[in-house]
Design an enzyme around this catalytic site. Structure first.
Site, mmCIF file in Angstrom:
data_model
loop_
_atom_site.group_PDB
_atom_site.id
_atom_site.type_symbol
_atom_site.label_atom_id
_atom_site.label_comp_id
_atom_site.label_asym_id
_atom_site.label_seq_id
_atom_site.Cartn_x
_atom_site.Cartn_y
_atom_site.Cartn_z
ATOM 1 N N ASP A 252 7.364 0.452 -10.898
ATOM 2 C CA ASP A 252 7.168 -0.685 -10.000
ATOM 3 C C ASP A 252 8.175 -1.796 -10.290
ATOM 4 O O ASP A 252 8.712 -1.920 -11.397
ATOM 5 C CB ASP A 252 5.744 -1.228 -10.198
ATOM 6 C CG ASP A 252 5.250 -2.090 -9.056
ATOM 7 O OD1 ASP A 252 6.049 -2.469 -8.190
ATOM 8 O OD2 ASP A 252 4.035 -2.374 -9.042
ATOM 9 N N SER B 9 1.005 -6.563 -3.419
ATOM 10 C CA SER B 9 2.225 -7.372 -3.524
ATOM 11 C C SER B 9 1.925 -8.832 -3.137
ATOM 12 O O SER B 9 1.057 -9.455 -3.751
ATOM 13 C CB SER B 9 3.330 -6.744 -2.667
ATOM 14 O OG SER B 9 4.580 -7.327 -2.946
ATOM 15 N N HIS C 61 6.456 0.389 -6.278
ATOM 16 C CA HIS C 61 5.751 -0.716 -5.635
ATOM 17 C C HIS C 61 4.855 -0.237 -4.494
ATOM 18 O O HIS C 61 3.782 -0.788 -4.269
ATOM 19 C CB HIS C 61 6.780 -1.735 -5.125
ATOM 20 C CG HIS C 61 6.224 -3.089 -4.865
ATOM 21 N ND1 HIS C 61 5.532 -3.804 -5.820
ATOM 22 C CD2 HIS C 61 6.248 -3.877 -3.757
ATOM 23 C CE1 HIS C 61 5.167 -4.969 -5.323
ATOM 24 N NE2 HIS C 61 5.583 -5.036 -4.071
#
Length: 296
Positions: free
Chosen positions: A242, A104, A269
């Site tokens: 995601d 991320s 995610h």
């Protein structure tokens, strides 16, 4: 040589960041967490998977994150300073020709570190991150529109009044997050802790008030044109559910010269939690292939 356990590292400005080594191996993996301003805690499953496969891992909380110093200074929260911080951590841990896994926001830092300090990397793993914020904002906005119409209407009303802290608004955000951030519900304790320990100043300075209201300094971030300059073997990972568009991650794979792409079929995610049976084997395979001299 750094012994196994926790180590506090001094960085520029006299600040200190926390690291923890697990395992003992010439194969070394530095884990760079997301947020911005979260902690390493949601990475805890890595401890049970990579060291038993002969890999030495390093947890690390960035400056501003829970286990490290948390100075009250928004000017510190820049990509350039964080990249220099990672390089300081690398040097002081004695890492060379190591693997960096950034997830991320950590994926942003992984890409930026690769552009700046790529010669130190044996391999780069970018997990659950696209190459520009416009695509990200557009895609998560599309996912939000898939919620019930009344929920979306309420969320937009709160946003118009900038009442991001309202309890109903937070509950509506959670509905979305349980679809695209972590589908393992109820959320595991480590995931809850990393959200509870979020440094709001770091997060809002770089990102904004939440995942789909991007008002921070990352709003114009776009490195698509630089991707062909990454020369190290690179694994680009995403997930079917995601908050990052899998199609964009596949496009990144066309631009990074020595790369492979893997999309977790059941993950979101936080694929290390909701699709570990696909997520971890792909990381292990990528690293082992490099160690065995196979072409990526």
């Amino acid at each position: 040589m750094v012994s196994e356990g926790s180590h506090i590292i001094e960085i520029d400005g006299g600040f200190h960041v926390w690291t923890r080594k697990i395992g003992d191996s010439p194969i070394k993996v530095l884990l760079v967490h997301g947020g911005p301003g979260m902690s390493h805690e949601y990475f805890e499953p890595f401890e049970d998977v990579l060291p038993p496969k002969g890999m030495e891992i390093y947890f690390y909380d960035q400056l501003g994150s829970y286990f490290s110093d948390q100075p009250d200074d928004p000017d510190l929260w820049t990509i350039d300073r964080f990249c220099k911080e990672i390089e300081t951590v690398r040097i002081k841990l004695g890492l060379d020709q190591f693997y960096l896994l950034g997830q991320s926001w950590g994926g942003i830092l992984g890409l930026e570190y690769g552009f700046r300090y790529g010669k130190a990397l044996k391999g780069l793993i970018i997990s659950n991150m696209v190459d520009n914020m416009d695509d990200y904002a557009s895609y998560i906005g599309t996912l939000r529109e898939q919620l019930p119409e009344e929920d979306v209407k309420k969320m937009k009303a709160y946003e118009a009044k900038e009442e991001f802290g309202a309890s109903e608004y937070q509950a509506l955000c959670l509905k979305l997050y349980e679809k695209c951030i972590c589908r393992k519900v109820p959320w595991p304790d480590a995931v809850n802790r990393t959200f509870q320990h979020l440094n709001e100043q770091v997060y809002t300075t770089l990102q904004g008030p939440n995942e789909f209201t991007i008002t921070g300094s990352l709003g114009n971030w776009n490195v698509r044109q630089q991707l062909p300059t990454l020369t190290m073997p690179t694994l680009l990972m995403g997930a079917k559910y995601d908050s990052m568009n899998p199609k964009v991650i596949k496009k990144m794979g066309e631009l990074v010269p020595h790369s492979r792409v893997f999309i977790c079929p059941n993950g979101s995610h936080f694929s290390m939690w909701d699709d570990p049976n696909h997520y971890f084997p792909e990381i292990i395979k990528f690293i082992n292939d490099i160690e065995q001299g196979k072409t990526i």
